[in-house]
Each structure stands twice: as C-alpha cells, then as structure tokens.
Write a protein that holds these residues in place. Structure first.
Motif, PDB file in Angstrom:
ATOM      1  N   UNK A 135      -1.813   3.624  12.924  1.00 36.97           N
ATOM      2  CA  UNK A 135      -2.728   3.279  11.828  1.00 36.97           C
ATOM      3  C   UNK A 135      -2.127   3.611  10.455  1.00 36.97           C
ATOM      4  N   UNK A 136      -0.820   3.332  10.305  1.00 30.81           N
ATOM      5  CA  UNK A 136      -0.155   3.628   9.032  1.00 30.81           C
ATOM      6  C   UNK A 136       0.504   2.386   8.430  1.00 30.81           C
ATOM      7  N   UNK A 137       0.180   1.206   8.956  1.00 31.33           N
ATOM      8  CA  UNK A 137       0.834  -0.003   8.468  1.00 31.33           C
ATOM      9  C   UNK A 137       0.601  -0.203   6.985  1.00 31.33           C
ATOM     10  N   UNK A 138      -0.592   0.081   6.510  1.00 30.96           N
ATOM     11  CA  UNK A 138      -0.904  -0.150   5.098  1.00 30.96           C
ATOM     12  C   UNK A 138      -0.350   0.941   4.200  1.00 30.96           C
ATOM     13  N   UNK A 139       0.190   1.986   4.818  1.00 35.61           N
ATOM     14  CA  UNK A 139       0.819   3.050   4.033  1.00 35.61           C
ATOM     15  C   UNK A 139       2.268   2.727   3.688  1.00 35.61           C
ATOM     16  N   UNK A 140       2.822   1.672   4.291  1.00 31.06           N
ATOM     17  CA  UNK A 140       4.237   1.359   4.122  1.00 31.06           C
ATOM     18  C   UNK A 140       4.436  -0.081   3.652  1.00 31.06           C
TER      19      UNK A 140
END
Length: 311
Positions: A135-140
């Motif tokens: 759940x970190x796709x939007x962080x990168x």
C-alpha cells in the motif's frame, strides 16, 4: 502477513563489503570520473560522427563482436548532450548518457539487446507490484530513465524511483553485461557517494551472455572502515547483498548472501529497505520492507534466458 524471511547461517565475513576496485580509488576521485577513465576516450568532432559511433557499437553488441557497452567522448558541447538524451532522439532508445558540463565528458552506456530491456521492464514491474502489495504505490514516483543532476553530472539510470513527497531520487537500478561488472559497481558508487546525491539504494543486475546466469547486487551507504582517514563523507557505498540466479539440469536456482554489520546471512530473496526507498520508516499497517521472493526471481531470470535463447 509479511513474506517469510530467509533461513540463514551466519558467519563473520567481509566478502561482500568490497568489490572490483580499491577503496583508495573510490575515496580519492569521483566514481563517475573513474568510470570515464576506465574506458578508452575519443574526442567529439561532429554530431554525425558521434551518432555513427553509437550505432556501430550497438551493432557490434547485437552481433556479439564485443562485450563492451561503454563509449566515452571528450570536449562535448552541453547542447549536444541535451539533444542525445532527449526522448525524441533515436539514440535515447538504446543508450543511457552521463554528462559532466564542467569537463565536457560524455559517457554512453549502450544497451545491447532485448534481454537487457526486458530485465529493466520486468524489475520495474516487480517493484510496482511490491509497492502495491504494501500500500505504498502512491508514496513513490516511477521515474524510468529520467535525467537527474547529481553533483557535476547529468545522468540517466536504467530505471529509478523517487518519493512522491519531494521527488528527490532515492532508488536506482542499473543493468549490464557480466563483463561490465566493475563499471556497474562504479555506477553504484557514483549514485550513492557523489556529493548532493539523494540516492540511498542501488540494485545492479549483471547478465551473462553465453550461459544462464544473472547476478543481482544490492548497494547501500555504510560507515567507512575504522581508522580510514578521508575528507569525504563518513559513509561509503558497499555491496550489502548478492544473489546468483542460475540454471543447471533444467532447474533454476537462487543462492545469495546478505552482508550487514559484519554478519553474512544466506538468502534466496531480494530484500529492499522501505525507509531507503520511501524516505521514511514504515508506520502504516501494511508497510514493510520490499521483498522480491525466490519464485519471482526465478520467473524473472527465465524470461530473460528465453529471450537469450538459453532456455
């Protein structure tokens, strides 16, 4: 649930803490400049001549007449470098460029064939899938081969990523032929050690041409050895993990070691620290280090070997 961690045997070892060139070299000079000196240099004359040199080297690589992916040109005008790295340039499709405006040195890394492009795309996809899983796709931000300024250099990676919060590059991947292992190492040192660099993690992928073997290496900044006198940063780039993907008797195997704090641990998966990629510690429920498990590494390797006609 987190993926299973590797079973391990630990021992005191420094095997992975050094690589193909001496610490004296790496502490005394810009690693990218060392890379430029590692290759026979030729003066820039005309745009047409430079383009022909790049095209000739690509043909030689495709026909296996050479294993040298690098060309270095001197006295290159800045506007020439900008034209070459422009996405609309035909050379940008098969070359990665590093340019130092102060010295006029242009380093070109030529991608030899489809298996190398496949390695780049497949690894990019594996990272994207892991970012989604935690759940970190939007962080990168996936930056591909975008040109970044690092020290005195404008440089393209084969693939790279930046945290969405500040878009400063944090994670880089470089791929090359196994004969370019030293130069891949110099690239890793350059990305991590060059002043003003925000890169915290590098993965290099070294592909053998004549038999099914791929070496993945993880590079990080670690404290310099005790007693080393240097005016540079107290941190230096070191290879902190190495995995060998190979095939014998129709069976693909993954063997590797992770080296940290003087302890070597055996592993069959590639672990990538969350904080060095995203730029902060994990704090949400699903967040953890990125893990490329053994099964995915085997599939990754076999897809490349099929393109090489080795399967």
């Amino acid at each position: 649930m987190d993926p299973p961690r590797p079973t391990s045997n630990t021992s005191q070892s420094s095997e992975l803490s050094t690589f193909e060139f001496s610490s004296v070299e790496s502490e005394s000079e810009d690693p990218f400049m060392l890379l430029a000196k590692d290759v026979k240099q030729q003066p820039f004359t005309t745009n047409t001549s430079l383009q022909k040199s790049l095209e000739r080297r690509q043909r030689e690589l495709q026909q296996d007449q050479t294993r040298d992916q690098y060309l270095v040109f001197t006295s290159v005008p800045p506007e020439q470098s900008s034209r070459l790295s422009d996405d609309r340039s035909r050379t940008s499709k098969y070359c990665r460029f590093s340019f130092n405006a102060e010295t006029g040195i242009l380093i070109a890394k030529i991608m030899p064939n489809l298996p190398h492009e496949l390695a780049i795309r497949s690894f990019d996809e594996l990272i994207s899938l892991e970012l989604r899983a935690i759940n970190a796709r939007r962080d990168m931000i996936p930056c591909g081969s975008t040109t970044f300024t690092i020290g005195n250099w404008k440089k393209e990676a084969d693939c790279c990523w930046a945290p969405a919060t500040d878009a400063r590059l944090s994670f880089v991947m470089e791929v090359g032929l196994s004969e370019s292992a030293r130069r891949l190492a110099l690239n890793a040192h350059g990305w991590l050690e060059t002043y003003s660099s925000s890169v915290k993690l590098v993965v290099t992928i070294s592909i053998k041409r004549e038999n099914p073997e791929i070496i993945l290496s993880r590079w990080e900044l670690v404290p310099r050895g005790y007693g080393v006198l240097t005016r540079l940063s107290p941190l230096s780039a070191r290879r902190t993990a190495s995995l060998k993907l190979s095939r014998t008797n129709n069976t693909t195997s993954v063997t590797g070691e992770s080296y940290m704090n003087g302890i070597t641990t055996t592993t069959t998966q590639l672990d990538l620290p969350f904080d060095k990629i995203v730029g902060r510690p994990p704090h949400k429920p699903q967040e953890r280090d990125l893990v490329i498990p053994e099964r995915e590494l085997r599939i990754f390797a076999e897809d490349i070997w099929r393109q090489q006609s080795l399967l």
